[in-house]
Design a protein around this motif. Structure first.
Motif, PDB file in Angstrom:
ATOM      1  N   THR A 147      43.185  52.267  46.936  1.00 28.51           N
ATOM      2  CA  THR A 147      42.923  52.119  45.499  1.00 28.51           C
ATOM      3  C   THR A 147      42.005  50.958  45.127  1.00 28.51           C
ATOM      4  O   THR A 147      41.473  50.916  44.023  1.00 28.51           O
ATOM      5  CB  THR A 147      44.257  51.904  44.751  1.00 28.51           C
ATOM      6  N   GLY A 148      41.825  49.993  46.026  1.00 31.49           N
ATOM      7  CA  GLY A 148      41.312  48.693  45.600  1.00 31.49           C
ATOM      8  C   GLY A 148      42.479  47.862  45.099  1.00 31.49           C
ATOM      9  O   GLY A 148      43.601  48.359  44.933  1.00 31.49           O
ATOM     10  N   ASN A 149      42.239  46.590  44.883  1.00 29.44           N
ATOM     11  CA  ASN A 149      43.314  45.697  44.445  1.00 29.44           C
ATOM     12  C   ASN A 149      43.294  45.564  42.931  1.00 29.44           C
ATOM     13  O   ASN A 149      42.247  45.302  42.327  1.00 29.44           O
ATOM     14  CB  ASN A 149      43.165  44.320  45.094  1.00 29.44           C
ATOM     15  N   THR A 150      44.465  45.704  42.326  1.00 25.46           N
ATOM     16  CA  THR A 150      44.568  45.632  40.864  1.00 25.46           C
ATOM     17  C   THR A 150      44.215  44.255  40.314  1.00 25.46           C
ATOM     18  O   THR A 150      43.984  44.119  39.111  1.00 25.46           O
ATOM     19  CB  THR A 150      45.972  46.027  40.400  1.00 25.46           C
ATOM     20  N   VAL A 151      44.178  43.235  41.160  1.00 24.49           N
ATOM     21  CA  VAL A 151      43.801  41.905  40.657  1.00 24.49           C
ATOM     22  C   VAL A 151      42.367  41.916  40.123  1.00 24.49           C
ATOM     23  O   VAL A 151      42.041  41.179  39.184  1.00 24.49           O
ATOM     24  CB  VAL A 151      43.984  40.825  41.735  1.00 24.49           C
TER      25      VAL A 151
ATOM     26  N   PRO B 278      35.075  42.180  47.962  1.00 22.44           N
ATOM     27  CA  PRO B 278      35.488  43.181  48.954  1.00 22.44           C
ATOM     28  C   PRO B 278      36.860  43.796  48.667  1.00 22.44           C
ATOM     29  O   PRO B 278      37.250  44.751  49.356  1.00 22.44           O
ATOM     30  CB  PRO B 278      35.526  42.379  50.261  1.00 22.44           C
ATOM     31  N   TYR B 279      37.566  43.275  47.657  1.00 23.71           N
ATOM     32  CA  TYR B 279      38.939  43.724  47.421  1.00 23.71           C
ATOM     33  C   TYR B 279      39.063  44.808  46.366  1.00 23.71           C
ATOM     34  O   TYR B 279      40.149  45.393  46.221  1.00 23.71           O
ATOM     35  CB  TYR B 279      39.812  42.525  47.031  1.00 23.71           C
ATOM     36  N   GLY B 280      38.014  45.096  45.606  1.00 23.39           N
ATOM     37  CA  GLY B 280      38.175  46.128  44.604  1.00 23.39           C
ATOM     38  C   GLY B 280      36.978  46.254  43.685  1.00 23.39           C
ATOM     39  O   GLY B 280      36.055  45.439  43.705  1.00 23.39           O
ATOM     40  N   ASP B 281      37.030  47.319  42.838  1.00 27.33           N
ATOM     41  CA  ASP B 281      35.922  47.607  41.922  1.00 27.33           C
ATOM     42  C   ASP B 281      36.367  47.688  40.469  1.00 27.33           C
ATOM     43  O   ASP B 281      35.601  48.113  39.604  1.00 27.33           O
ATOM     44  CB  ASP B 281      35.235  48.929  42.324  1.00 27.33           C
ATOM     45  N   GLY B 282      37.617  47.277  40.182  1.00 25.49           N
ATOM     46  CA  GLY B 282      38.104  47.298  38.815  1.00 25.49           C
ATOM     47  C   GLY B 282      38.730  48.600  38.377  1.00 25.49           C
ATOM     48  O   GLY B 282      39.100  48.745  37.208  1.00 25.49           O
TER      49      GLY B 282
END
Length: 371
Positions: A167-171, A347-351
Motif C-alpha cells: 500500500t505504501g506507508n500511511t505516514v 521510498p516509503y509511499g506516494d500519499g
C-alpha cells in the motif's frame, strides 16, 4: 459493515488517522483508544481532530508490559464482545496493536494489519516491537505491507500471497495532510525557530537507548554541538523520565542546543522540514524525513526500515558515541551529499496508502504501491 480502528500511542494515531478519514462516510467506523501513551496521544488526536468513540484508559504509572497487556486484553475483549465489528484494524508493533489483534483473533474477528512486514530479524531489537509485529503477522487476515521489501518478509514467513497488499506507508498521507494545514496555521514553533539559521533536530525515546546508552548519546551530542557551533541544535525532550533526567542533567548548559518540550505532530514535521539533518532513534521520522529531502542518522543497531538506507536517506549509526559522531560528521562535512537528496522521492509511499487500505476493506481494491 463495521470497522473498529484501535490505537494507543501517538505514532498509531498519525498512521491510522488517514485510514479513518478514508473509511468515514463509506462504512460504520468505531475509533477505539487504549490510552497507552496518554499525554502524547492527546497531542496527535488534536492534530487530526480525532475524538475516539471509546477510551479504555489503560495506562497506569509504573506498570510492567505484562500488567499493561493484561489490562489491554481485558478491556479490548469486552469492547469487541459488545461492538462485534466485522474488521479490527491495528497498526505497527505496539503492545496495543498486538493485544488488539490477539483479542480480535480470540473472538473470531478478522484483523487487518497496517504497516505489516517490518522486520529486523532480532527479537531483542527493537524490544518488544519486533516480537509484537511478528506475532500480529501470524494472526492477521489481511496484511497491508508498506513496501515490496516488507511483502517479501511476509512471504518468507509463508503468509499467503493473496493476503498481502502493498500500500505504501500511511505516514506519507499524514504528512501531506499536515503540510497543507500548517500553511494556514500559526505554529508557535515556526515563530520561535524561523529564519535562515542552519538547524539539526534531535529526538530520542527508545527503550534500548535508556541507561548508560543515553548518557553516551548525551556525551556525543555535547561534542557535536561544540564541533558544529554554527548550527542550532533542537532537542524536543521526551516525557519519559528515563530520557528526560539524563538529557536535562547532561545537556542543559550547551549554548547552541535548545532543549524544548515535546511538540505536536504539525510542529514536528515543520522542524524536520527546516532541518539540515535529523539525529534520531525514531522509526517514524525515518519515514517522514525523506518527504522533505532531509537525511537521518539513526541511533540504533538495527532498523526495520532498510528502504531509507538503501535510497541514501538514512545512516544506521549504532548506539555508540563514536558511531553517532562519525555518521553526523559524514553528512555535515559533505554538503553535496545533502543537496542530492532534495529531488529524490520518498521510498516509503506516494500519499495513497490509506485509499488502498480502505478500498481493500470495502471490496474495491486499487493498484498496489510500486515501491
Amino acid at each position: 459493515m463495521s470497522v473498529a480502528i484501535v490505537f494507543g500511542t501517538r505514532p498509531e494515531v498519525i498512521k491510522l488517522a488517514p485510514v479513518v478519514a478514508q473509511l468515514r462516510g463509506r462504512t460504520d467506523v468505531r475509533v477505539i483508544s487504549t490510552g497507552q501513551h496518554r499525554e502524547m496521544l492527546a497531542q496527535a488526536l488534536n492534530s487530526f481532530d480525532l475524538i475516539p468513540d471509546l477510551d479504555l484508559d489503560c495506562m497506569r504509572a509504573g506498570q510492567s508490559l505484562n500488567e499493561l497487556s493484561a489490562r489491554l486484553i481485558n478491556g479490548l475483549d469486552a469492547c469487541f464482545a459488545s461492538e462485534r465489528p466485522d474488521w479490527v484494524v491495528v497498526q505497527g508493533d505496539t503492545t496495543t496493536a498486538f493485544c488488539a489483534a490477539l483479542s480480535a483473533f480470540h473472538r473470531g474477528i478478522p484483523v487487518a494489519h497496517v504497516e505489516a512486514g517490518l522486520r529486523t530479524g532480532n527479537l531483542a531489537s527493537p524490544f518488544p516491537e519486533e516480537a509484537n509485529r511478528s506475532m500480529i503477522g501470524r494472526i492477521a487476515t489481511r496484511s497491508f505491507a508498506p513496501t515490496s521489501a516488507a511483502r517479501q518478509h511476509l512471504l518468507s514467513e509463508h503468509l499467503p500471497a493473496e493476503s498481502i497488499v502493498v500500500t505504501g506507508n500511511t505516514v506519507v498521507d499524514a504528512i501531506e495532510h499536515m503540510r497543507n494545514s500548517w500553511m494556514h496555521a500559526d505554529l508557535p514553533v515556526a515563530r520561535r525557530f524561523d529564519g535562515d539559521v542552519r538547524r539539526i533536530l534531535v529526538t530520542c525515546h527508545r527503550r534500548e537507548n535508556f541507561g548508560g546508552v543515553m548518557v553516551e548519546i548525551c556525551a556525543a551530542l555535547r561534542r557535536l554541538c561544540t564541533a558544529y557551533r554554527d548550527y542550532e541544535w533542537i532537542f524536543p525532550v521526551h516525557l519519559n523520565p528515563a530520557v528526560r533526567e539524563p538529557v536535562m542533567g547532561e545537556l542543559q548548559d550547551v549554548s547552541n542546543l535548545r532543549l524544548i518540550e515535546p511538540v505536536d505532530y504539525a510542529s514536528s514535521l515543520y522542524l524536520i522540514s527546516r532541518s539540515t539533518l535529523v539525529v534520531t532513534d525514531s522509526g517514524g521520522i525515518q519515514e517522514e524525513a525523506p518527504s522533505f529531502g532531509v537525511p537521518t542518522v539513526v541511533m540504533r543497531n538495527h532498523t526495520e526500515r532498510r528502504e531509507g538506507v538503501d535510497a541514501g536517506f538514512s545512516t544506521l549509526a549504532g548506539q555508540t558515541a563514536q558511531g553517532i559522531e562519525s555518521a553526523v560528521r559524514e553528512w555535515l562535512d559533505e554538503p553535496g551529499r545533502l543537496a542530492s537528496l532534495r529531488a529524490r522521492p520518498n521510498p516509503y509511499g506516494d500519499g495513497r496508502a490509506a485509499a488502498r487500505i480502505a478500498g481493500e476493506l470495502l471490496g474495491a481494491p486499487l493498484e498496489n504501491f510500486d515501491g
